[in-house]
Scaffold this active site. Sequence first.
Site, PDB file in Angstrom:
ATOM      1  CG  ASN A  69      -3.829  -1.947   6.850  1.00  0.00           C
ATOM      2  OD1 ASN A  69      -3.652  -1.678   5.659  1.00  0.00           O
ATOM      3  ND2 ASN A  69      -4.890  -2.572   7.289  1.00  0.00           N
ATOM      4  CB  THR A  80      -7.521  -5.036   9.946  1.00  0.00           C
ATOM      5  OG1 THR A  80      -8.032  -6.229   9.346  1.00  0.00           O
ATOM      6  CG2 THR A  80      -7.807  -3.849   9.057  1.00  0.00           C
ATOM      7  CE  LYS A  99      -4.025  -2.169   2.225  1.00  0.00           C
ATOM      8  NZ  LYS A  99      -5.026  -2.074   3.323  1.00  0.00           N
ATOM      9  NE  ARG A 158      -2.582  -5.300   7.305  1.00  0.00           N
ATOM     10  CZ  ARG A 158      -3.722  -5.855   6.924  1.00  0.00           C
ATOM     11  NH1 ARG A 158      -4.297  -6.796   7.661  1.00  0.00           N
ATOM     12  NH2 ARG A 158      -4.305  -5.482   5.797  1.00  0.00           N
ATOM     13  CE1 TYR A 218      -9.561  -2.967   0.267  1.00  0.00           C
ATOM     14  CE2 TYR A 218      -8.557  -0.993  -0.656  1.00  0.00           C
ATOM     15  CZ  TYR A 218      -8.453  -2.159   0.087  1.00  0.00           C
ATOM     16  OH  TYR A 218      -7.254  -2.516   0.647  1.00  0.00           O
ATOM     17  CD  GLU A 258      -8.976  -8.807  -3.589  1.00  0.00           C
ATOM     18  OE1 GLU A 258      -7.918  -9.382  -3.252  1.00  0.00           O
ATOM     19  OE2 GLU A 258      -9.805  -8.387  -2.750  1.00  0.00           O
ATOM     20  CG  HIS A 281      -5.380  -6.174  -0.311  1.00  0.00           C
ATOM     21  ND1 HIS A 281      -6.608  -6.224   0.296  1.00  0.00           N
ATOM     22  CD2 HIS A 281      -5.433  -7.035  -1.361  1.00  0.00           C
ATOM     23  CE1 HIS A 281      -7.380  -7.078  -0.374  1.00  0.00           C
ATOM     24  NE2 HIS A 281      -6.686  -7.582  -1.380  1.00  0.00           N
TER      25      HIS A 281
HETATM   26  P1  ATP Z   1      -7.225  -5.702   3.230  1.00  0.00           P
HETATM   27  O1  ATP Z   1      -8.589  -5.971   2.618  1.00  0.00           O
HETATM   28  O2  ATP Z   1      -6.640  -4.381   2.809  1.00  0.00           O
HETATM   29  O3  ATP Z   1      -6.293  -6.850   3.037  1.00  0.00           O
HETATM   30  P2  ATP Z   1      -8.282  -6.446   5.777  1.00  0.00           P
HETATM   31  O4  ATP Z   1      -8.956  -7.570   5.038  1.00  0.00           O
HETATM   32  O5  ATP Z   1      -7.421  -6.782   6.948  1.00  0.00           O
HETATM   33  O6  ATP Z   1      -7.394  -5.583   4.811  1.00  0.00           O
HETATM   34  P3  ATP Z   1     -10.792  -5.027   5.605  1.00  0.00           P
HETATM   35  O7  ATP Z   1     -11.806  -5.138   6.671  1.00  0.00           O
HETATM   36  O8  ATP Z   1     -11.002  -5.780   4.323  1.00  0.00           O
HETATM   37  O9  ATP Z   1      -9.357  -5.397   6.239  1.00  0.00           O
HETATM   38  O10 ATP Z   1     -10.604  -3.486   5.288  1.00  0.00           O
HETATM   39  C1  ATP Z   1      -9.953  -3.068   4.099  1.00  0.00           C
HETATM   40  C2  ATP Z   1      -9.006  -1.945   4.435  1.00  0.00           C
HETATM   41  O11 ATP Z   1      -9.760  -0.814   4.851  1.00  0.00           O
HETATM   42  C3  ATP Z   1      -8.058  -2.198   5.607  1.00  0.00           C
HETATM   43  O12 ATP Z   1      -6.904  -2.911   5.260  1.00  0.00           O
HETATM   44  C4  ATP Z   1      -7.719  -0.795   6.017  1.00  0.00           C
HETATM   45  O13 ATP Z   1      -6.758  -0.205   5.142  1.00  0.00           O
HETATM   46  C5  ATP Z   1      -9.048  -0.087   5.843  1.00  0.00           C
HETATM   47  N1  ATP Z   1      -9.838  -0.114   7.079  1.00  0.00           N
HETATM   48  C6  ATP Z   1     -10.463  -1.189   7.639  1.00  0.00           C
HETATM   49  N2  ATP Z   1     -11.103  -0.846   8.761  1.00  0.00           N
HETATM   50  C7  ATP Z   1     -10.883   0.476   8.929  1.00  0.00           C
HETATM   51  C8  ATP Z   1     -11.286   1.428   9.895  1.00  0.00           C
HETATM   52  N3  ATP Z   1     -12.044   1.099  10.938  1.00  0.00           N
HETATM   53  N4  ATP Z   1     -10.870   2.707   9.740  1.00  0.00           N
HETATM   54  C9  ATP Z   1     -10.109   3.074   8.675  1.00  0.00           C
HETATM   55  N5  ATP Z   1      -9.700   2.223   7.713  1.00  0.00           N
HETATM   56  C10 ATP Z   1     -10.077   0.943   7.836  1.00  0.00           C
HETATM   57 MG    MG Z   2     -10.073  -7.281   3.272  1.00  0.00          MG
END
Ligand code: ATP
Ligand code: MG
Length: 140
Positions: free
Chosen positions: A112, A91, A9, A102, A49, A126, A115
Amino acid sequence: MQRTFSIVKPDAVRKGHTGAVLAMIEAAGFRLVAIKRLSISKQQAAGFYAVHAQRPFFNSLTDFMSSGPIFVMVLEKENAIADLRKLMGATNPANAEEGTIRKKFAGSIEENTIHGSDAEETASFEIGYFFAGYELYTTT
Ligand code: ATP
Ligand code: MG
């Protein structure tokens, strides 16, 4: 063998952590099938997303993901999807285990570092979002 999709990212690219992240991925036994650097628009981030469109953080997330260059990649390994998620860590980096990407590099729940696809269907979507078939063809 299973393939998964991953993104280094914008926060990690900006801080110069791309090489270190890739080193951790390779050290964990993943093969790098394809990788490219690109910058995506807010709209392209929104398409990627789309499952999160109704979440309160969607606007901020798509701003962040379009804020600078990223590296998109396809990784291969047995159990690649689950194993990458494990290597990434939670996350929210505050909850990430020691030894995860992370834990080591992420600054916040949004910025973070990495992805990783969370299931086979999302991995297919994806990979197809960012790569054409000819970029993924391997014989070795
Ligand atoms: P990713 O999909 O990026 O691999 P993830 O599966 O761990 O991460 P998701 O729940 O799919 O997490 O959320 C997608 C992305 O959105 C997170 O990686 C983070 O960058 C962002 N995100 C998730 N939750 C929050 C939050 N509460 N506040 C701000 N950003 C968030
Ligand atoms: Mg995710």
